[in-house]
Every structure is written in C-alpha cells, then in structure tokens.
Design a protein around this motif. Structure first.
Motif, short mmCIF file in Angstrom:
data_model
loop_
_atom_site.label_atom_id
_atom_site.label_comp_id
_atom_site.label_asym_id
_atom_site.label_seq_id
_atom_site.Cartn_x
_atom_site.Cartn_y
_atom_site.Cartn_z
N VAL A 5 0.78 -1.05 0.09
CA VAL A 5 -0.06 0.09 0.10
C VAL A 5 0.87 1.30 0.03
N GLU A 6 0.38 2.31 -0.38
CA GLU A 6 0.95 3.53 -0.17
C GLU A 6 0.33 4.70 0.64
N ARG A 7 1.29 5.24 1.42
CA ARG A 7 0.48 6.27 2.33
C ARG A 7 0.70 7.57 1.90
N TYR A 8 -0.30 8.61 1.89
CA TYR A 8 -0.17 9.80 1.45
C TYR A 8 -0.99 10.78 2.69
N HIS A 9 -0.67 12.10 2.81
CA HIS A 9 -1.66 12.73 3.27
C HIS A 9 -2.02 13.98 2.78
N ASN A 37 -6.35 0.45 11.55
CA ASN A 37 -6.19 0.53 13.16
C ASN A 37 -5.14 0.94 13.63
N ARG A 38 -4.73 2.10 14.40
CA ARG A 38 -3.47 2.45 14.53
C ARG A 38 -2.63 1.88 15.60
N ASN A 39 -3.34 0.71 16.10
CA ASN A 39 -2.48 -0.26 16.96
C ASN A 39 -2.33 -1.33 16.44
N LEU A 40 -3.27 -2.03 15.57
CA LEU A 40 -3.23 -3.38 15.33
C LEU A 40 -2.75 -3.38 13.82
N GLY A 41 -2.97 -2.35 13.21
CA GLY A 41 -2.48 -2.26 11.65
C GLY A 41 -1.55 -0.99 11.18
N LEU A 42 -1.94 -0.44 10.10
CA LEU A 42 -0.73 0.32 9.79
C LEU A 42 -1.41 1.94 10.43
N SER A 273 5.15 -2.32 2.44
CA SER A 273 4.99 -3.93 2.01
C SER A 273 4.28 -4.39 3.43
N LEU A 274 3.42 -5.04 3.39
CA LEU A 274 2.82 -5.67 4.54
C LEU A 274 3.45 -7.02 4.84
N SER A 275 3.79 -7.47 6.12
CA SER A 275 4.35 -8.84 6.21
C SER A 275 3.57 -10.00 5.67
N SER A 276 3.98 -11.02 5.38
CA SER A 276 3.00 -12.14 4.96
C SER A 276 2.26 -12.50 6.16
N GLU A 277 2.53 -12.48 7.43
CA GLU A 277 2.01 -12.81 8.35
C GLU A 277 0.72 -11.93 8.53
N LEU A 282 -5.29 -10.68 7.31
CA LEU A 282 -6.26 -9.71 6.65
C LEU A 282 -7.15 -10.55 5.85
N ARG A 283 -6.53 -11.59 5.16
CA ARG A 283 -7.01 -12.51 4.29
C ARG A 283 -8.16 -13.49 4.91
#
Ligand SMILES: N[C@@H](CCC[C@H](N)C(=O)O)C(=O)O
Length: 285
Positions: A5-9, A37-42, A273-277, A282-283
């Motif tokens: 994913v790509e992050r912008y603001h 989610n700011r704790n469990l995700g990006l 790049s998200l980890s495969s875990e 997410l899948r």
C-alpha cells in the motif's frame, strides 16, 4: 503475494492507497478496519481502493476506518489523483474520476501533481439528498438537539452528508464532544460528518471536524466545501474562501449553480509492504 500500500496525506488527513490491480487481497469491512487501526494495523483515516478501470472513467472506492464506505472524500480524491500520476495511470493534466458520490474533475496545478484543483460537484441543501429525516426541505439554520443542547444546524450534501454549525469559538475538544453525538443522531439516517465553523471575515473561515466513521481528523476536504457552502448560503461570507483547519488550508470557490471547486496540496509519505503474516491475517477476516 505480498500486499503493498502507499501512504499519503492531505493536510494531515492520512490515507492508504490500495491498488487492486497490484494486490490480490480482497478488502472487506473487517480487514479495512484492521488496516486502518493505529495499534493493530498501519493506522489511517481511510483507504482509497482503486483505480477500477471503467469504459470512460476510472473510479475509486473510499473506506472509512470503521470499515464503512464513504461516497466521497475531498482530501481522498486529491491524494488518489496524485497516486494515479505517480503510478503512471494518467498523463493528462485534466480528467474526470468517478466516486460513489458523483463525478469529480481533477486538474493538476504543478509538475509533480502535489497541488490540485478539484471540481467537487454541486452542493445540495435538500433533506432527501443529504439525507436528513422528515419532510422534504432545505435544511437551513434548524434547531437540532445533540445531547441536551440546541444547535443551529445547516446540513448539506457534497456527495456525502455534512452538518455545519457556526460558532463564535471552535476547538478540537468541542467538536469531539459534539461530533460523537451528532454522528448518530436521529436526524441522520446515514450518519453525518460534523463541522463546527468560525467565520473570520468575508473570505476566511476556520473549521474543526469530526468525520463519520473516522472521528476527529486534522482536515476534511468535503467538510471544507460543506462549511464554505454553508457560510455563503447564510450570507456570512462571499463565494470564495480560505478554509483554515488544524492540518492546513484549502481554497474553496462556489459558483452560481453551487458547483464547488477545492484547491490544495497533498504529500506522498511511503510505500509499505505488509508482512506475509499480516496479509494472511487480513485474508482470514
Ligand atoms: N476525509 C474526508 C471525508 C471522508 C469521508 C467521511 N468520513 C464520510 O464518511 O463521509 C474528506 O477529506 O472529505
């Protein structure tokens, strides 16, 4: 396959761009919420999923951090347009983009696509178009009760629903308190974005915003258009204003047909790049 994913603001309103042409993960309500989610995700104020390539136009889908879908986002469309340029999807300087809340027109104002002017579509104050419950009417300066207080609310659709309340003084604390109640108030069958607005002079307003499905954010593009439209409709300003927000400023212009133009900047932060875990987690949702 890894997920990228790509992050912008846009003025501190941060989004992840998820390109379905480059990822095989399918987004849904649950995994979109976990990614944001700011704790469990990006962590993010939302996800811009696209481009979906149509016969005439490209489109995008906008996810709120609670996993709901937003019809339109002002900072979101500027960010997404910058992504389309960065990723080589567009070469033109002007084109249309389809959102669930109607067509917008993108115009790049500089070479790297970080400053943009967007035709955001027409504002509507009609209750059935916003939507606001009750008989069909323009929702102008109505007394609405949030918590146990009356507020003079003017409601408007920018493609998504907004409730704007003029005040002498505004603050983050005030909008957090008010917005968490107004978002789900009985007037709004599809919930609502809330902006408290201070008119500075004929061509400057300041807002604080509490977004539907996201909570407090540093800036809100559709919220800026909504507030500018309300200030003009109530005769508090002219049709061209600078909207000051904690994350920065947007210029908003409204023409005789209530077509609304927003000009402002966006900033590219990172490719992630998200980890495969994490992708597997997410899948599984
Ligand atoms: N950040 C936005 C608005 C995003 C959508 C909103 N949360 C909704 O549910 O309508 C903007 O910049 O416009």
């Amino acid at each position: 396959m890894k997920t990228v994913v790509e992050r912008y603001h846009g003025l501190g309103n941060d989004y992840l761009v998820f390109d379905p042409n480059k990822n095989d993960l399918k987004l849904n309500r649950e995994n979109a919420a976990m990614l944001c989610n700011r704790n469990l995700g990006l962590g993010s104020d939302g996800i811009l999923e696209g481009p979906f390539i149509g016969e005439k136009h490209m489109s995008l889908k906008i996810w709120n951090p609670d996993g709901s879908i937003a019809e339109k986002s002002g900072n979101g469309v500027r960010i997404f347009a910058k992504y389309l340029k960065d990723a080589g999807y567009v070469q033109k300087k002007k084109y249309h983009l389809q959102t669930d809340g109607g067509m917008v027109e993108i115009a790049y104002l500089n070479e790297d696509g970080s400053r943009l002017r967007i035709s955001m579509g027409k504002l509507s104050f009609w209750s059935d178009e916003i939507p606001v419950a009750g008989e069909r009417r323009e929702v102008i300066n109505e007394d609405m009760v949030f918590g146990n207080m009356f507020y003079p609310a003017t409601c408007v659709s920018v493609g998504n629903p907004h409730c704007v309340i003029p005040m002498d003084e505004i603050s983050e604390e005030l909008v957090r308190r008010l917005g968490s109640v107004s978002e789900t108030a009985r007037y709004f069958p599809e919930r609502v974005n809330t902006e408290i607005m201070k008119v500075i002079d004929n061509s400057n307003i300041a807002i604080e915003t509490f977004e539907r499905g996201a909570g407090y954010t540093m800036a809100n593009g559709t919220g800026a258009c909504a507030a500018a439209g309300v200030a003009y409709k109530l005769g508090l300003t002219g049709n061209k204003v600078i909207v000051h927000m904690p994350g920065g400023d947007l210029q908003v212009e409204i023409d005789d047909d209530w077509e609304t133009y927003m000009t402002g900047d966006v900033f590219y932060v990172a490719k992630i790049s998200l980890s495969s875990e994490f992708t597997e987690k997410l899948r599984a949702l």
